[in-house]
Design a protein around this motif. Sequence first.
Motif, PDB file in Angstrom:
ATOM      1  N   ALA A  19      -6.873  15.669  -2.762  1.00  0.00           N
ATOM      2  CA  ALA A  19      -7.549  14.506  -3.130  1.00  0.00           C
ATOM      3  C   ALA A  19      -8.583  14.060  -2.156  1.00  0.00           C
ATOM      4  CB  ALA A  19      -6.541  13.356  -3.397  1.00  0.00           C
ATOM      5  N   SER A  20      -8.583  14.431  -0.903  1.00  0.00           N
ATOM      6  CA  SER A  20      -9.782  13.947  -0.092  1.00  0.00           C
ATOM      7  C   SER A  20     -11.076  14.836  -0.551  1.00  0.00           C
ATOM      8  CB  SER A  20      -9.354  14.328   1.228  1.00  0.00           C
ATOM      9  OG  SER A  20      -8.505  13.367   1.817  1.00  0.00           O
ATOM     10  N   PRO A  32      -8.069   5.923  -4.246  1.00  0.00           N
ATOM     11  CA  PRO A  32      -7.411   5.817  -3.196  1.00  0.00           C
ATOM     12  C   PRO A  32      -8.716   5.770  -1.884  1.00  0.00           C
ATOM     13  CG  PRO A  32      -7.644   8.144  -3.987  1.00  0.00           C
ATOM     14  CD  PRO A  32      -7.911   7.047  -5.125  1.00  0.00           C
ATOM     15  N   ARG A  33      -8.148   5.272  -0.948  1.00  0.00           N
ATOM     16  CA  ARG A  33      -9.166   5.019   0.222  1.00  0.00           C
ATOM     17  C   ARG A  33      -8.868   6.021   1.410  1.00  0.00           C
ATOM     18  NH1 ARG A  33      -8.037   1.780   4.548  1.00  0.00           N
ATOM     19  NH2 ARG A  33      -6.288   1.023   3.236  1.00  0.00           N
ATOM     20  N   THR A  74       0.703  -1.138   0.187  1.00  0.00           N
ATOM     21  CA  THR A  74       0.098   0.175  -0.033  1.00  0.00           C
ATOM     22  C   THR A  74       0.896   1.288   0.295  1.00  0.00           C
ATOM     23  OG1 THR A  74      -1.804  -1.143   1.288  1.00  0.00           O
ATOM     24  CG2 THR A  74      -1.777   1.046   1.517  1.00  0.00           C
ATOM     25  N   LEU A  75       0.306   2.371  -0.738  1.00  0.00           N
ATOM     26  CA  LEU A  75       1.100   3.641  -0.571  1.00  0.00           C
ATOM     27  C   LEU A  75       0.323   4.622   0.128  1.00  0.00           C
ATOM     28  CD1 LEU A  75       3.637   4.708  -2.285  1.00  0.00           C
ATOM     29  CD2 LEU A  75       1.792   5.818  -3.424  1.00  0.00           C
ATOM     30  N   TYR A  76       0.917   5.129   1.241  1.00  0.00           N
ATOM     31  CA  TYR A  76       0.147   5.949   1.999  1.00  0.00           C
ATOM     32  C   TYR A  76       0.474   7.384   1.692  1.00  0.00           C
ATOM     33  CZ  TYR A  76      -1.357   2.005   4.993  1.00  0.00           C
ATOM     34  OH  TYR A  76      -2.033   0.955   5.693  1.00  0.00           O
ATOM     35  N   PHE A  77      -0.403   8.363   1.630  1.00  0.00           N
ATOM     36  CA  PHE A  77       0.304   9.810   1.303  1.00  0.00           C
ATOM     37  C   PHE A  77      -0.720  10.626   1.887  1.00  0.00           C
ATOM     38  CE2 PHE A  77      -2.274   8.229  -2.341  1.00  0.00           C
ATOM     39  CZ  PHE A  77      -3.136   8.928  -2.781  1.00  0.00           C
ATOM     40  N   LEU A  81      -5.300  11.276   5.158  1.00  0.00           N
ATOM     41  CA  LEU A  81      -4.236  10.437   4.766  1.00  0.00           C
ATOM     42  C   LEU A  81      -4.953   9.340   3.941  1.00  0.00           C
ATOM     43  CD1 LEU A  81      -1.297   9.334   5.415  1.00  0.00           C
ATOM     44  CD2 LEU A  81      -2.013   7.472   6.837  1.00  0.00           C
ATOM     45  N   LEU A  82      -4.474   9.143   2.735  1.00  0.00           N
ATOM     46  CA  LEU A  82      -5.133   8.282   1.770  1.00  0.00           C
ATOM     47  C   LEU A  82      -4.180   7.021   1.679  1.00  0.00           C
ATOM     48  CD1 LEU A  82      -6.127  10.832  -1.086  1.00  0.00           C
ATOM     49  CD2 LEU A  82      -7.532   9.809   0.742  1.00  0.00           C
TER      50      LEU A  82
END
Length: 226
Positions: free
Chosen positions: A73-74, A117-118, A65-68, A158-159
């Motif tokens: 984006a949110s 993204p989540r 998983t990539l966290y950013f 955080l996504l």
Amino acid sequence: MDSGSPERRLTVTERTRHRRLRQQGSLDRDRLDAILAAGFLCHLGVTVDGNQLVVPTVYGSDGGTLYFHGSVASRSLVASPDATVCVTVTHVDGLVLARSVFEHGVNYRSAMIFGVPRPVTDPQEKLAGLRCLTEQATPGQWDYARRPSARELAATALLALPLDEASVKIRTGGPDDGDGEDARLGLWAGVLPLRATWGELEPDPLLPEDAEAPAHLTRRTGTPAN
């Protein structure tokens, strides 16, 4: 094209298919992991209010998983919860200087990740994701600095993006015109390497005089930045 071992091969989709410079493409998942591990800054492509934006932000990868950070984006995901984003990571390793300007190029390593993204809402996962970001940029800093408070966690966007759909391209080596007509020009050709290193620490002027930098920071001075 570098395909890698079958069990560690990236899946090819219409978005990740290599169409130009296919010889620089790679399907090796290990190369994707290495490119992500070598950096901490990515560029996030997203549509917000009908406008296309590319935003620099920090990231961390746990291998799956990539966290950013993704406040922009949110905002977009509220209106379009299934919108796909594109995240890119690029490292420049040198300029390829040929005899002809047409043949000039860049040695680089790059990754492009697509997906929906989540938003991370679970406090424990958010802490783990922020630790991933912090440790990727500065190993040892998460245990040294104060952890985020509950209020700070709530205020942080955080996504999480799965690494299921990705494209990798890498260029190495010198110019390609050494055996062509331009070789008779007698001009120098080769590679001008780019090496990034961390510099000496610059203390906050408000630090007490006896405050010492922690070892995990002093060890990085003068070392490669990626």
